[in-house]
Scaffold this motif. Structure first.
Motif, PDB file in Angstrom:
ATOM      1  N   VAL A   1       0.859  -1.180   0.000  1.00  0.00           N
ATOM      2  CA  VAL A   1       0.000   0.000   0.000  1.00  0.00           C
ATOM      3  C   VAL A   1       0.893   1.228   0.000  1.00  0.00           C
ATOM      4  O   VAL A   1       1.707   1.413   0.915  1.00  0.00           O
TER       5      VAL A   1
ATOM      6  N   SER B   1       0.848   5.447  -0.273  1.00  0.00           N
ATOM      7  CA  SER B   1      -0.021   6.622  -0.147  1.00  0.00           C
ATOM      8  C   SER B   1       0.819   7.876  -0.310  1.00  0.00           C
ATOM      9  O   SER B   1       1.979   7.926   0.105  1.00  0.00           O
TER      10      SER B   1
ATOM     11  N   ARG C   1      -3.838   6.982  -3.154  1.00  0.00           N
ATOM     12  CA  ARG C   1      -3.531   5.702  -2.520  1.00  0.00           C
ATOM     13  C   ARG C   1      -3.593   4.620  -3.575  1.00  0.00           C
ATOM     14  O   ARG C   1      -4.474   4.619  -4.433  1.00  0.00           O
ATOM     15  N   LEU C   2      -2.660   3.700  -3.533  1.00  0.00           N
ATOM     16  CA  LEU C   2      -2.670   2.577  -4.469  1.00  0.00           C
ATOM     17  C   LEU C   2      -2.276   1.309  -3.732  1.00  0.00           C
ATOM     18  O   LEU C   2      -1.268   1.270  -3.033  1.00  0.00           O
ATOM     19  N   ARG C   3      -3.108   0.286  -3.884  1.00  0.00           N
ATOM     20  CA  ARG C   3      -2.800  -1.051  -3.383  1.00  0.00           C
ATOM     21  C   ARG C   3      -2.304  -1.855  -4.573  1.00  0.00           C
ATOM     22  O   ARG C   3      -2.972  -1.922  -5.607  1.00  0.00           O
TER      23      ARG C   3
ATOM     24  N   THR D   1      -9.872  -0.695  -6.513  1.00  0.00           N
ATOM     25  CA  THR D   1      -9.328   0.173  -5.471  1.00  0.00           C
ATOM     26  C   THR D   1      -8.172   0.968  -6.040  1.00  0.00           C
ATOM     27  O   THR D   1      -7.603   0.629  -7.072  1.00  0.00           O
ATOM     28  N   GLY D   2      -7.806   2.029  -5.346  1.00  0.00           N
ATOM     29  CA  GLY D   2      -6.636   2.803  -5.741  1.00  0.00           C
ATOM     30  C   GLY D   2      -6.972   3.970  -6.633  1.00  0.00           C
ATOM     31  O   GLY D   2      -8.116   4.225  -7.012  1.00  0.00           O
ATOM     32  N   SER D   3      -5.937   4.720  -6.999  1.00  0.00           N
ATOM     33  CA  SER D   3      -6.135   6.000  -7.669  1.00  0.00           C
ATOM     34  C   SER D   3      -6.557   5.871  -9.120  1.00  0.00           C
ATOM     35  O   SER D   3      -6.951   6.862  -9.736  1.00  0.00           O
TER      36      SER D   3
ATOM     37  N   ASP E   1     -11.534   2.619  -0.422  1.00  0.00           N
ATOM     38  CA  ASP E   1     -11.073   1.305  -0.875  1.00  0.00           C
ATOM     39  C   ASP E   1     -11.865   0.182  -0.222  1.00  0.00           C
ATOM     40  O   ASP E   1     -12.177  -0.830  -0.860  1.00  0.00           O
TER      41      ASP E   1
END
Length: 1024
Positions: free
Chosen positions: A110, A112, A122-124, A662-664, A888
């Motif tokens: 993760v 951020s 944020r990116l997972r 999820t994520g940007s 997310d």
């Protein structure tokens, strides 16, 4: 005689009756630096990961426009210094190659970024570089209900990637039973049971057992120093173990422990090393109690705790029970979720959220009977979801209903159920609780009723929730009515009580305000109190109080809110609306969606139907042919759609579109860009046009196709598999798009109002703190510590009825909406939803005074910071990062998305359907008020203020003293408005003053202390 009392009854009386009015002027100035409303949605911070190998990955961050100091965290580690600028047209771009030394993992990561002013991203992402090879990591995710099962590449979706949310629940109460049973484990995370192997050191009769998981990966820590799982013979051995973990600094540990079945904690239980409590000396043979324990001195007979080494004391989950007589014996359990925070750490949160409503003298809004009603509702259930309790026969008095804080059902008694509502959703429970005829005109009857009520309130214990409300007029004031008749003073100092004094003492022990009840002798008057011992008062704790006597503050006796399990597993009010019954009805009554965001965010995860490996899909009226076929169709459609939404996409997980929810970059998946229903059945004989990846062969409506980018083996699915998955994916993507429109991308989105616009919740808190520093009252030094909680802040938000007087300009805004019911629904509903979202985001962002990642987020956990730090803008970034984590958790789960998504396009849903700028501005100002009030109350002892309590004096706040020159006032005259209040004295009040007394004596409360340029020490020879 002058007495100084702190933070109980007198403090509450002053705070509500005086300070709230005084603060109205201050709070109107506690605005954000920019007062002009803005409907500009902040541009998204975009994070892209490329060149993923087992050793690291390249990370590129793009921030629209110019940016100053950019903070970047990878799995909770600050990696800002690893980034360097790179060329980027019209934007600010940073790049870095992150490796294992920076915290990179060959699993879930993760990252951020915080560019300031609420601009965060944020990116997972998966640290494994290929989805075509099975992961070598422990396969916890293969059993996670919220994620596709990782399988061999030829068998299905390969996803060695943890979702943001897991279910954690005990399958049986009371601690581990000593058996390693895969079919019936002690607790599960997803569907992985624990303990999965025989714990060490379990010979003899150990009292405790602990399992330790990695907070980032949820892999069990089997090596030293954790050596999970293992047993502990006694409290001393457990303390040594936990201290060792704290000393080792392993804040990445999630410790789950409990006393074993048929074993009770011995003396010396100390869980402070994982954010728990010190439980005194131990149980006493006769009572089971011990000094030093968190709840009324009782010692645990059984306990379960979930904490983190090094966390602040009192932040861990600690569910326990006592064997003391009268207490409910609910053996240790945990039912909730592991929710990912802003840094990617998993933290336990209770998943049970109940709505409650108390309607004194209800005009048939909640029940067919026109009497007072108390409702308990669990909105996430189906069928009968609401229970409406009705009082016994009686009028003009109080009704006391006690419910278990473990179950929110009647305790320690039961009530016979009555009829159900026509649709079966509401169960009516008549003649429940106890009615007290305190409003009787017969003095003997009212006295006995008050004394019995006082006794029953006093006997409520910490495992019970007391609901006290009025039926008719609760007190009798004589004929003609006079408020001085209610309290029983009757012009005689030290005289006998009429029962009201005992009642007042019982309520004041809970931090409530019984003196306000003296005025409730008119038609329509009402009072409500929801409380429990140890829960704190309405202003400095979790209790709820409302009365028509404080109608200027928006109170009416009617309350509607939600309860969650607190950090001891007991239901506690979390967010409450003070409003009138008509406003409640205008907002939709108990069907209002104003608490839906909080309820949904806390519920347990639900599997994606389109990729389920356990349930055969039916969607769009079509049933899939087989589970392997629907999974193959899902993989095929994922690949086709990802190449449409993100042209040129490469890397892993191209057969799993949910990975990108999820994520940007999830905003790129948008049905407005391309509707999944447009994808044609890929029969090469009939298909044409763009976005086609034709089958190699089609036989009997069965497609066989090989897509090398995701699998060297063919995918095989029928046309029914294809159509069912296509229809379901369309619903999922439509809900994703619409939910993101509400949360992130819309012109009036929720993130904007929480942290990103020119007026937002983060700046509201900053403005509240800054106003205190610049107040005309004695300003605290910037280093003064303020301690509060998000539960306290959102509970301070007033009702719609008080907005017109409390917020400048609201009348003009309200005038723009002709329909008064819509005004209530929009302003009230939006304020509630935004307050709840801010509370969740604060937990996800770990609002603390430091950047450590050992905190356990919870709306009930207090956070401490200096008032100077609160006045800085870092709260905005923390709220924004927490909001990203909350988003997310919603977009990664079908259960949450399927509830929020439809609401956002329902034009009758005025909470979720395109909230307007005016409603959001109102919500921000009410949050500013809530924060200001919470901060002021927390800071008062530090500011040097006190409450002067003058008992049994003349009804004028002068408090003279005698000397040869006559009588001079003790306080500077005239006393300013809103710094004093008086109530009629109660029966039994002694005469403390030889000069200051009256037939109509009053008890006066004065805000006194260090007011700039005022006050000072009194002259000598005072007569007090």
């Amino acid at each position: 005689m002058k007495q100084y009392l702190m933070l109980r009854f007198m403090f509450a009386v002053w705070s509500t009756s005086l300070l709230m009015t005084a603060l109205a002027g201050l709070e109107s100035k506690a605005q954000t630096p920019s007062q002009a409303p803005s409907n500009t949605t902040p541009s998204q911070v975009q994070i892209k990961v490329t060149n993923v190998t087992a050793q690291g990955a390249s990370v590129n961050i793009r921030i629209p426009g110019s940016a100053g100091d950019i903070k970047v965290h990878l799995n909770g580690t600050d990696v800002s210094s690893r980034f360097s600028p790179t060329d980027c047209d019209g934007a600010t771009c940073e790049t870095a190659t992150l490796t294992e030394a920076d915290g990179f993992r060959a699993a879930k990561n993760v990252i951020s970024a915080d560019a300031g002013s609420g601009m965060t991203g944020r990116l997972r992402f998966d640290g494994s570089n290929s989805s075509a090879s099975p992961s070598g990591l422990p396969q916890l995710q293969t059993m996670a209900l919220a994620a596709p099962r990782a399988q061999a590449s030829s068998g299905g979706i390969t996803s060695p990637f943890l979702p943001p949310t897991f279910t954690l629940k005990t399958l049986y109460n009371g601690g581990w039973n000593g058996q390693v049973d895969p079919a019936n484990p002690w607790f599960t995370v997803g569907t992985q049971g624990y303990p999965s192997v025989q714990p060490a050191n379990c010979s003899g009769s150990p009292i405790y057992m602990a399992v330790v998981l990695d907070r980032q990966t949820l892999v069990e820590k089997t090596s030293a120093p954790e050596s999970s799982p293992q047993c502990f013979a006694n409290s001393a051995a457990l303390k040594t173990y936990l201290s060792g973990l704290k000393t080792a600094g392993v804040t990445s540990d999630l410790v789950i422990l409990a006393s074993n079945q048929n074993a009770s904690p011995d003396s010396g239980l100390d869980l402070t090393d994982i954010g728990g409590s010190l439980y005194g000396g131990g149980p006493q043979p006769s009572t089971g109690s011990s000094g030093g324990s968190p709840i009324n001195g009782n010692y645990p007979a059984g306990i379960m705790a979930i904490g983190v080494p090094g966390a602040s004391s009192g932040t861990a989950y600690q569910q326990w029970y006592a064997s003391t007589k009268g207490y409910e014996a609910v053996t240790p359990f945990a039912i909730g979720t592991l929710q990912e925070d802003a840094f990617g750490n998993y933290n336990f949160q209770s998943s049970e959220v109940f709505e409650f409503t108390v309607s004194p003298n209800d005009p048939a809004y909640l029940s067919p009977n026109t009497t007072s009603v108390i409702t308990i509702k669990q909105p996430t259930l189906t069928g009968t979801i609401e229970y409406d309790y009705l009082p016994p026969t009686g009028n003009n008095g109080f009704w006391l209903l006690t419910l278990s804080r473990n179950t929110l059902t009647t305790y320690p008694y039961s009530c016979a159920w009555g009829n159900k509502s026509p649709d079966g959703s509401v169960q009516y429970i008549p003649n429940c609780g106890t009615f007290y005829n305190t409003g009787s005109s017969d003095s003997a009857t009212s006295k006995a009723a008050f004394q019995q009520l006082a006794s029953d309130i006093t006997n409520v214990n910490s495992w019970q929730m007391a609901f006290l409300t009025t039926v008719g007029q609760p007190v009798y004031a004589g004929s003609p009515p006079n408020v001085f008749n209610v309290g029983g003073f009757n012009g005689t100092y030290g005289g006998p009580s009429n029962g009201f004094t005992e009642f007042a003492n019982a309520l004041s022990a809970f931090g409530a305000q019984p003196n306000l009840v003296q005025y409730l002798f008119n038609s329509g008057d009402a009072y409500t109190l929801i409380t429990s011992p140890g829960m704190g008062g309405p202003l400095n704790g979790n209790s709820v109080e409302s009365t028509t006597q404080l109608s200027a503050q928006g109170q009416s006796g009617f309350v509607h809110g939600i309860m969650q399990r607190n950090l001891t597993g007991l239901f506690t009010p979390q967010q409450t609306n003070q409003e009138s019954q008509p406003v409640f009805v205008a907002k939709g009554g108990n069907k209002s969606p104003e608490f839906a965001l909080t309820e949904v965010a806390q519920q347990q995860p639900v599997d994606w139907p389109s990729s389920s490996q356990t349930a055969l899909l039916t969607a769009g009226g079509i049933k899939a042919s087989s589970i392997p076929g629907q999974i193959a169709a899902y993989r095929y459609l994922s690949y086709v759609l990802l190449n449409i939404y993100q042209q040129g996409v490469t890397g892993s997980h191209l057969d799993d579109i949910h990975y990108f929810f999820t994520g940007s970059y999830n905003t790129a998946i948008n049905y407005h860009t391309y509707d999944p229903i447009s994808i044609q059945w890929p029969n090469p004989a009939t298909v044409s046009g763009p976005y086609v990846y034709p089958c190699a062969t089609v036989s009997n409506n069965t497609c066989t196709v090989t897509i090398p980018q995701i699998d060297s083996n063919p995918l095989v699915f029928t046309q029914n598999d294809f159509l069912a998955v296509q229809s379901q994916l369309r619903s999922e993507i439509v809900y994703l798009t619409n939910t993101l429109q509400f949360l992130v991308t819309g012109s009036n989105n929720m993130k904007n109002v929480i942290s990103g616009g020119s007026t937002n919740a983060g700046l509201a808190l900053t403005g509240a703190a800054a106003t205190i520093l610049g107040s005309k009252l004695q300003p605290p030094p910037p280093q003064t510590v303020v301690t509060t909680s998000w539960q306290n802040i959102v509970s301070m938000i007033g009702g719609v009825a008080s907005l017109a007087s409390a917020i400048p300009g609201i009348g003009n805004v309200a005038g723009l909406i002709a329909d008064g019911s819509k005004l209530a629904a929009i302003f009230g509903g939006a304020t509630t939803a935004i307050g709840g979202a801010a509370s969740i985001a604060a937990g996800g962002g770990q609002i603390t005074s430091s950047s450590t990642n050992s905190a356990l987020p919870s709306a009930f956990a207090t956070f401490s910071s200096t008032i100077g730090d609160l006045a800085q803008s870092n709260l905005q970034g923390q709220l924004s990062s927490g909001f990203d984590a909350m988003t997310d958790s919603i977009t990664s789960d079908w259960g949450r998305l399927s509830i929020i998504g439809p609401m956002t396009v329902d034009s009758n849903n005025l909470v979720f359907f395109s909230p307007n700028q005016a409603a959001q501005s109102v919500a921000i100002q009410t949050l500013t008020q809530g924060a200001s009030r919470s901060f002021y109350l927390a800071l008062l002892p530090s500011l040097g203020y006190r409450i002067d309590y003058w008992q049994g004096v003349e009804p004028a706040v002068q408090m003279g003293y005698g000397n040869n020159s006559g009588c001079t006032p003790y306080y500077p005259q005239p006393i300013p408005a809103n710094v004093s209040v008086s109530f009629p004295s109660l029966g039994g009040t002694p005469q403390y003053f030889s000069q200051d007394y009256d037939l109509y004596a009053v008890d006066s409360y004065v805000v006194a202390g260090a007011v700039t340029g005022e006050g000072g020490e009194p002259p000598p020879n005072r007569d007090d």
